[in-house]
Design an enzyme around this catalytic site. Structure first.
Site, PDB file in Angstrom:
ATOM      1  N   GLU A   2       7.347   1.055  -0.032  1.00 23.75           N
ATOM      2  CA  GLU A   2       8.017   1.612  -1.207  1.00 23.75           C
ATOM      3  C   GLU A   2       9.423   2.076  -0.808  1.00 23.75           C
ATOM      4  OE1 GLU A   2       5.818   4.486  -3.610  1.00 23.75           O
ATOM      5  OE2 GLU A   2       7.670   5.223  -4.505  1.00 23.75           O
ATOM      6  N   THR A   7       5.783  10.474 -11.188  1.00 28.21           N
ATOM      7  CA  THR A   7       5.912  11.878 -11.570  1.00 28.21           C
ATOM      8  C   THR A   7       7.371  12.231 -11.876  1.00 28.21           C
ATOM      9  OG1 THR A   7       6.065  12.544  -9.254  1.00 28.21           O
ATOM     10  CG2 THR A   7       3.878  12.554 -10.255  1.00 28.21           C
ATOM     11  N   PHE A  31       0.814  -1.226   0.000  1.00 27.48           N
ATOM     12  CA  PHE A  31       0.000   0.000   0.000  1.00 27.48           C
ATOM     13  C   PHE A  31       0.842   1.268   0.000  1.00 27.48           C
ATOM     14  CE2 PHE A  31      -2.470  -3.264   2.370  1.00 27.48           C
ATOM     15  CZ  PHE A  31      -3.390  -3.541   1.383  1.00 27.48           C
ATOM     16  N   ARG A  41      -1.031   4.511  -1.070  1.00 23.51           N
ATOM     17  CA  ARG A  41      -2.006   4.437  -2.165  1.00 23.51           C
ATOM     18  C   ARG A  41      -2.670   5.790  -2.481  1.00 23.51           C
ATOM     19  NH1 ARG A  41      -6.258  -0.598  -2.117  1.00 23.51           N
ATOM     20  NH2 ARG A  41      -6.442  -0.876  -4.358  1.00 23.51           N
ATOM     21  N   ARG A  99       2.660  15.204  -6.230  1.00 23.22           N
ATOM     22  CA  ARG A  99       1.429  14.591  -6.721  1.00 23.22           C
ATOM     23  C   ARG A  99       0.193  15.318  -6.164  1.00 23.22           C
ATOM     24  NH1 ARG A  99      -0.161  10.255  -9.843  1.00 23.22           N
ATOM     25  NH2 ARG A  99       1.825   9.233 -10.162  1.00 23.22           N
ATOM     26  N   PHE A 142      -0.792   8.560  -2.923  1.00 22.62           N
ATOM     27  CA  PHE A 142       0.484   9.290  -2.910  1.00 22.62           C
ATOM     28  C   PHE A 142       0.299  10.813  -2.956  1.00 22.62           C
ATOM     29  CE2 PHE A 142       4.870   9.973  -4.691  1.00 22.62           C
ATOM     30  CZ  PHE A 142       5.585   9.123  -3.880  1.00 22.62           C
ATOM     31  N   GLU A 170      -4.201   2.411  -7.681  1.00 18.69           N
ATOM     32  CA  GLU A 170      -4.515   3.482  -6.737  1.00 18.69           C
ATOM     33  C   GLU A 170      -5.856   4.184  -6.979  1.00 18.69           C
ATOM     34  OE1 GLU A 170      -0.485   4.962  -7.682  1.00 18.69           O
ATOM     35  OE2 GLU A 170      -0.468   5.607  -5.607  1.00 18.69           O
TER      36      GLU A 170
HETATM   37  N1  LUZ Z   1       6.013   6.751  -6.027  1.00 14.92           N
HETATM   38  C1  LUZ Z   1       6.875   7.580  -6.634  1.00 14.92           C
HETATM   39  C2  LUZ Z   1       4.689   6.810  -6.265  1.00 14.92           C
HETATM   40  O1  LUZ Z   1       8.071   7.508  -6.360  1.00 14.92           O
HETATM   41  N2  LUZ Z   1       6.407   8.462  -7.516  1.00 14.92           N
HETATM   42  C3  LUZ Z   1       5.106   8.595  -7.824  1.00 14.92           C
HETATM   43  O2  LUZ Z   1       4.734   9.423  -8.636  1.00 14.92           O
HETATM   44  C4  LUZ Z   1       4.200   7.742  -7.161  1.00 14.92           C
HETATM   45  N3  LUZ Z   1       2.885   7.839  -7.383  1.00 14.92           N
HETATM   46  C5  LUZ Z   1       2.065   7.047  -6.729  1.00 14.92           C
HETATM   47  C6  LUZ Z   1       2.567   6.122  -5.836  1.00 14.92           C
HETATM   48  N4  LUZ Z   1       3.857   6.007  -5.616  1.00 14.92           N
HETATM   49 MO1  MOS Z   2       2.556   3.352  -3.882  1.00 19.32          MO
HETATM   50  S1  MOS Z   2       1.612   4.781  -2.815  1.00 19.32           S
HETATM   51  O1  MOS Z   2       2.083   3.274  -5.408  1.00 19.32           O
HETATM   52  O2  MOS Z   2       3.861   2.689  -3.228  1.00 19.32           O
END
Ligand code: LUZ
Ligand code: MOS
Length: 744
Positions: free
Chosen positions: A212, A419, A208, A322, A290, A324, A691
């Site tokens: 990341e 982005t 979620f 999710r 974002r 972002f 998302e």
């Molecule tokens: N992670 C990221 C993301 O590094 N860049 C993004 O634009 C993004 N958008 C949504 C979810 N994770």
């Molecule tokens: Mo995500 S918020 O696409 O790790």
């Protein structure tokens, strides 16, 4: 296989950390003697024992792995303990003695902004001329909107398992969305070249966004342990540790001003976003960006000025979740529209519908829309018979005193691509074995979202092979290098396209070999259901035979392909460009019933028309929609993160932090996929679905708000989410509302 399913090697040790008991302070002294002598302890490690850089900040180098001189949030790791068992490690961690001089704690982003505690300089998106536009407005309203954070609550908590390998290298199993991020971070902390770190991921019990970037620290701690003790080290967090020590969705506080003409066209919008970044940058600058990209949701507004501040506070660094930052931006414009509607005396959906972005209209950042916003809205009105719903709600409300219903529309728009343009690249490695079976490796991480199913579909469709003949490999940095995380709803597009390219190259070679064998030309050859066709006529040559023939001819049956999204760009100096491959649109109608005696509520229905393009895995896509909707409703209604003024997390367990359960799921979730064929940058024209559906949940706040107003037309519930039952109850009665307003 999740992390905890991996059988442990003999000799495996376990890690635990001593983390900061206060949110901000100076470390005066650190005494690890007693901890070191605690039973089963092998090694106690502090900042000074880090061989490489004590730094895990990805975008901005502002986050230590282990606190050295200062602590910046409650839960910040200070000391790592390695012991024979988990219990010994945790027992020993409690015996660390730190004297920490408390310093002033900031939890409020507005206070941070006032003190110029910013993570990066503010950013502003502009289009048109706002100052001029106010003069043309018939109606101008301003106000404030606040949205709270959200705990990821992946069922599998954060964790890693690091194993020493030959030649001083380390193999790390990590519960991460970003294997390369873990590899890079571990290499940096240990001062190793990246080739000495291998990161393997089997499958996550949810991410979620929480994994990341924030899986890195736990992997780096395990790797640090391996470096010192030369034995395997495992660390998987307990739920309360995870809740306390990791960042969440960013809370935002925002000020808006909206102007409409006499026809309810929105002609001007100004907004200031105060993002609560927490104590370090983490992904906050990207999240902030974002928010700006989605500050007008799916509306066309000709004059916009949007400024965003990433504010440094003493909370755990907040991170991807999710959407972002998109949902936070969209909540504010939806609040502004609800406020305008309330003051003018129209239904919010009149304003929403009149301002939907159309094909050719430009977003404030310069990209032209190829829009299905209007189509989704109109289709929803039609197939769900909105007039009838409205009538039913009104009838119900006129007949009931203690129960009221409210409905709300929520259109959504989400840009697909990272982005940061450079991140939009991926690779795939496809092998055909001599028995005709196929192996596919990509950088994609399976976290329950169904990516392996989609990649498998790509390979089996291009080769026209039974899915049973294709295997998707676990993700690993030695198979596929330099990957972007599985994030941004882009995983299927990026990795799917790379897989497609690799498979097509192989297919070309196979066709060439078949043409030779069948004494024809490659264009005449096709492969269908594991048989070779020549001029559309089935031959005796099977897929398996052809593969063997190709091998025998010493032609490669392996291919490594690279995909980079075409067309996208962004100019940071102008804040203009074409950052997204495409946008995903949709409209949801939500209906809620509140109990005006108790303040409790239920959702009768969420009815959606969702822009899917040409869906390739309808069940996977439906699952993403249903899950996203429930998670979005949770964020907007019951999930209430509470930090006290000292920066201590009070909602630190599942007894105090309520997430949607089966009883709070809407009684009906209907999803109609709107099919179209114009998105070539989506894999098989099947648009991203990870998302976007979460943002339908934003409608929950407004449906509840409308139900409150059905009970008490004078009520003016503040735009502050989550709309918990307590807030609903307080908002139902006119007098307390003013008091609630004062305290929020
Ligand atoms: N992670 C990221 C993301 O590094 N860049 C993004 O634009 C993004 N958008 C949504 C979810 N994770
Ligand atoms: Mo995500 S918020 O696409 O790790």
């Amino acid at each position: 296989m999740y992390l905890d399913d991996i059988p442990l090697q003999r000799g495996t040790l376990f890690a635990a950390v001593y983390d900061s008991p206060i949110a901000h302070g100076k470390i005066i002294s650190l005494d690890i003697n007693e901890a070191s002598q605690s039973p089963g302890v092998i090694k106690v490690i502090a900042a000074k024992d880090i061989p490489g850089e004590n730094q895990i900040g990805g975008i901005v180098p502002d986050e230590e792995l282990l606190a050295h001189e200062h602590v910046h949030f409650c839960g910040m790791p200070i000391v790592l303990v390695i012991a024979e068992t988990e219990e010994f490690a945790r027992e020993a961690a409690k015996k660390v003695k730190a004297v920490i001089e408390p310093l002033h704690v900031i939890t409020d982003p507005r206070e941070a902004k006032a003190k110029n505690e910013l993570i990066i300089p503010p950013r502003t998106f502009r289009c048109g001329d706002v100052a001029q536009a106010w003069k043309e407005c018939q109606h101008v309203f301003s106000g404030r909107a606040d949205s709270n954070g959200q705990e990821h609550l992946y069922i599998e908590t954060q964790g890693a398992y690091a194993i020493p390998m030959e030649n001083n290298s380390i193999r790390i199993f990590s519960s991460t969305q970003g294997p390369t991020a873990v590899q890079r971070c571990c290499a940096r902390v240990l001062g190793y070249p990246m080739h000495r770190i291998e990161v393997d991921v089997t499958r996550l019990g949810g991410g979620f966004g929480g994994k990341e970037d924030q899986a890195n620290a736990w992997a780096a701690l395990c790797a640090l342990g391996v470096h010192h003790v030369k034995r395997p080290v495992k660390f998987s967090l307990h739920r309360m540790e995870d809740m306390r020590m990791t960042g969440k969705r960013h809370p935002y506080s925002s000020d808006y001003k909206i102007g409409l003409d006499k026809n309810l066209k929105i002609i001007a919008y100004e907004v200031d976003f105060y993002q609560n970044a927490g104590a370090a940058a983490d992904l906050s600058p990207a999240v902030l960006e974002r928010t700006l990209f989605h500050c007008t949701n799916s509306y066309f507004i000709p004059n916009v000025r949007a400024t965003a501040y990433s504010c440094r506070t003493h909370l755990p660094p907040n991170t991807a979740f999710r959407g972002f930052g998109g949902p936070q931006g969209m909540f504010v414009i939806e609040s502004a529209i609800a406020k305008a509607a309330e003051e003018i005396g129209v239904h919010p959906d009149e304003i929403q519908k009149k301002n939907l972005i159309q094909t050719g209209d430009k977003f404030p950042y310069g990209q032209s829309a190829v829009s299905d916003a209007v189509e989704c809205w109109n289709e929803a009105e039609k197939i769900y018979d909105v007039r009838k719903i409205r009538k039913e709600v009104e009838t119900f409300n006129s007949k009931n005193f203690l129960f009221k219903k409210g409905m709300a529309f929520i259109p959504i728009c989400f840009g697909i691509s990272f982005t940061k343009t450079l991140m939009n690249q991926a690779r795939a490695l496809v092998h055909i074995y001599t028995d005709g079976s196929v192996s596919v490796a990509t950088g994609a991480v399976e976290m329950g979202q169904g990516i392996n199913t989609k990649i498998l579909q790509v390979a089996s469709k291009i080769f026209s092979l039974s899915p049973a003949k294709v295997r998707i490999q676990p993700t690993s940095t030695d198979k596929i290098a330099n990957t972007s995380p599985s994030a941004a709803s882009s995983t299927a597009d990026l990795n799917g396209k790379a897989t497609m390219m690799a498979c097509e190259k192989l297919l070309e070679r196979l066709k060439q070999r078949a043409a030779e064998e069948l004494k024809t030309t490659p264009e005449k050859i096709s492969i269908k259901d594991e048989f070779v066709y020549s001029n559309d006529e089935k031959t005796k040559l099977t897929w398996k035979d052809l593969v063997m023939l190709t091998y025998v001819s010493r032609i490669s049956l392996s291919e490594h392909a690279h995909y980079a999204t075409p067309e996208i760009n962004f100019d940071l100096t102008k804040e203009k460009g074409h950052p997204f491959a495409y946008h995903v649109y949709g409209t949801a109608i939500l209906i809620a019933t509140i109990d005006c005696l108790r303040g409790t509520y239920e959702f009768d229905a969420v009815k959606v028309v969702h822009d899917i393009g040409s869906g390739m895995s309808p069940m996977v896509d439906l699952g993403q929609c249903e899950g996203g909707i429930v998670q979005g409703i949770g964020w907007m209604t019951m999930e209430e993160i509470v930090y006290d003024k000292d920066g201590r997390l009070r909602s630190n367990a599942l007894s105090t932090y309520k997430v949607p359960d089966v009883y709070s799921v809407p009684k009906e979730i209907s999803v109609k996929f709107l099919e179209n064929d114009n998105n070539n940058l989506a894999v098989f024209r099947s648009k991203a679905v990870g998302e976007p559906p979460l943002m339908y949940g934003i409608g929950a706040f407004f449906a509840l708000r409308n139900a409150i107003k059905a009970f008490n037309p004078a009520a003016r519930p503040v735009f502050s989410s989550p709309m918990t039952p307590e807030k609903v109850l307080m908002s139902l009665h006119k007098k307390p509302v003013a008091e609630v307003q004062k305290t929020i």
